[in-house]
Design an enzyme around this catalytic site. Structure first.
Site, PDB file in Angstrom:
ATOM      1  N   HIS A 137       0.782  -1.237   0.000  1.00  0.00           N
ATOM      2  CA  HIS A 137       0.000   0.000   0.000  1.00  0.00           C
ATOM      3  C   HIS A 137       0.813   1.287   0.000  1.00  0.00           C
ATOM      4  O   HIS A 137       0.245   2.375  -0.035  1.00  0.00           O
ATOM      5  CB  HIS A 137      -0.966  -0.001   1.189  1.00  0.00           C
ATOM      6  N   HIS A 138       2.139   1.187   0.095  1.00  0.00           N
ATOM      7  CA  HIS A 138       2.973   2.396   0.089  1.00  0.00           C
ATOM      8  C   HIS A 138       3.486   2.760  -1.304  1.00  0.00           C
ATOM      9  O   HIS A 138       4.031   3.853  -1.492  1.00  0.00           O
ATOM     10  CB  HIS A 138       4.182   2.221   1.012  1.00  0.00           C
ATOM     11  N   GLY A 139       3.369   1.851  -2.271  1.00  0.00           N
ATOM     12  CA  GLY A 139       3.915   2.101  -3.604  1.00  0.00           C
ATOM     13  C   GLY A 139       3.353   3.371  -4.228  1.00  0.00           C
ATOM     14  O   GLY A 139       2.150   3.640  -4.140  1.00  0.00           O
ATOM     15  N   ASP A 179      -0.595   5.291   2.838  1.00  0.00           N
ATOM     16  CA  ASP A 179      -0.385   6.582   2.182  1.00  0.00           C
ATOM     17  C   ASP A 179      -0.436   6.513   0.664  1.00  0.00           C
ATOM     18  O   ASP A 179      -0.959   7.420  -0.001  1.00  0.00           O
ATOM     19  CB  ASP A 179       0.937   7.204   2.628  1.00  0.00           C
TER      20      ASP A 179
END
Length: 375
Positions: A137-139, A179
């Site tokens: 989910h940070h990519g 994020d």
């Protein structure tokens, strides 16, 4: 252990690259996760060939829908040659201790994307779907971040939107703020991003007031966040937000790093609390996709994700005392980030964490509810 089969098979997303690709030995993701879950579920009679949905690495055409072409090409090249230039490291944030480059990296990262696309497609057929290697989910569209090279949850959401879902909720239960997903869908009225994460924890985003253009709600919780507090936030904030948004589908990142004992988090959840939270959302939304996410303690990850799959697939609960072969398997696991004397006995002999009675819901947690429901 034998068990009855559900009438409609759920779907467990898998690929050979999720077990074959190896992170460097000094990295938190060097522990086996995907294969551990598969092995334990097979031992329990919870995983059969007709439940496996095999994905191949996503093509460049798919990846460049949400990621910059130059970034996609650069990651493929450095994955093949195994090294990066200073310019590539500065431009794309890979080739670092956080986001290392290793053989098979591109195929692994690309397969997480195709796995999430497939998971979304199968969920629309009415199947319960788990993609444990997903949840990166940070990519970001143009760079790696937080062990994440592509953003597979965003592809699951986009697939649901493309398939006719008018609105999709993204619920992030990982210890770290989602994020990357929030950024990709900022100001998109069709996607509501809700994230429960530890405050003052990397990536230091997802503040209570952060609404990403109006379609995000963030619940940063204090260290020691417990099961009673999670149940309170689900009942008083998350489920009301979902009901108000009235989505057609939900994508959930079910990180195991929010569990007590994880070396990269200060949260203190038990797996029963997280399972219950996930179940409550699945009951509220007609179509759901469950992804993996963080989790750096091999015992808590394996037990949580195996138990989650068992619930999604409709198998009877595991016995209170796990079978000898499963206990032996868990006893052979290891982790450089956790000393032997820190291994809890219940990590080896049972699935469910001990119930924590008398937990208090702190005022700091209670104060989150009116803030996220306002407006």
């Amino acid at each position: 252990m034998s068990s009855s089969r559900p009438k409609t098979p759920a779907a467990f997303i898998t690929s050979a690259v999720f077990s074959a690709s190896e992170w460097p030995a000094n990295h938190p993701l060097s522990i086996s996760r995907h294969q551990n879950v598969m092995d334990v579920c097979r031992m329990l009679g919870w995983l059969h060939d007709d439940e496996l949905a095999v994905c191949e690495p996503a093509t460049e055409a798919v990846l460049t829908r949400l990621h910059e072409p130059g970034y996609v090409t650069a990651l493929e090249v450095v994955s093949q040659i195994g090294k990066v230039t200073i310019a590539q490291r500065e431009a794309f944030n890979f080739g670092t201790m956080e986001n290392p480059v290793f053989t098979g990296l591109f195929d692994r990262a690309a397969a997480t994307v195709s796995g999430s696309v497939l998971a979304a497609e199968l969920s629309l057929e009415g199947r319960q779907v788990f993609h444990p290697a997903g949840g990166t989910h940070h990519g970001r569209p143009d760079r790696a971040s937080g062990f994440c090279y592509f953003n597979d949850p965003a592809f699951a959401i986009q697939t649901l939107l493309d398939s006719g879902c008018a609105k999709v909720v993204y619920l992030d239960l990982d210890a770290h703020h989602g994020d990357g997903v929030e950024s990709i869908f900022a100001s998109n009225a069709r996607v509501l991003c809700v994230s429960i994460h530890e405050e003052k924890r990397w990536p230091h985003t997802g503040q209570l007031a952060d609404r990403a253009g109006g379609f995000a709600r963030n619940l940063p919780v204090p260290k020691g966040f417990n099961d009673a507090e999670l149940a309170f936030l689900m009942t008083e904030a998350v489920l009301p937000l979902i009901a108000r948004f009235d989505p057609d589908a939900v994508v959930m990142t079910c990180g195991a790093d929010a569990l007590a004992g994880d070396p990269l988090s200060g949260m203190e959840l038990g797996n029963e609390g997280l399972w219950s939270a996930i179940d409550s959302v699945r009951e509220a939304v007609p179509v759901s996709v469950c992804l993996g996410g963080g989790g750096y303690n091999p015992w808590t990850v394996t037990r949580f994700w195996s138990g989650l799959w068992g619930r999604l697939a409709g198998y009877p609960p595991a016995p209170e005392q796990l079978p000898d072969d499963v206990q032996a398997y868990l006893s052979r696991l290891g982790c450089d980030l956790i000393d032997e004397d820190e291994v809890e006995p219940h990590w080896l002999n049972s699935f469910a964490d001990p119930a924590q009675h008398g937990q208090a819901v702190r005022d700091a947690v209670r104060a989150l509810v009116p803030a996220v429901l306002a407006g």
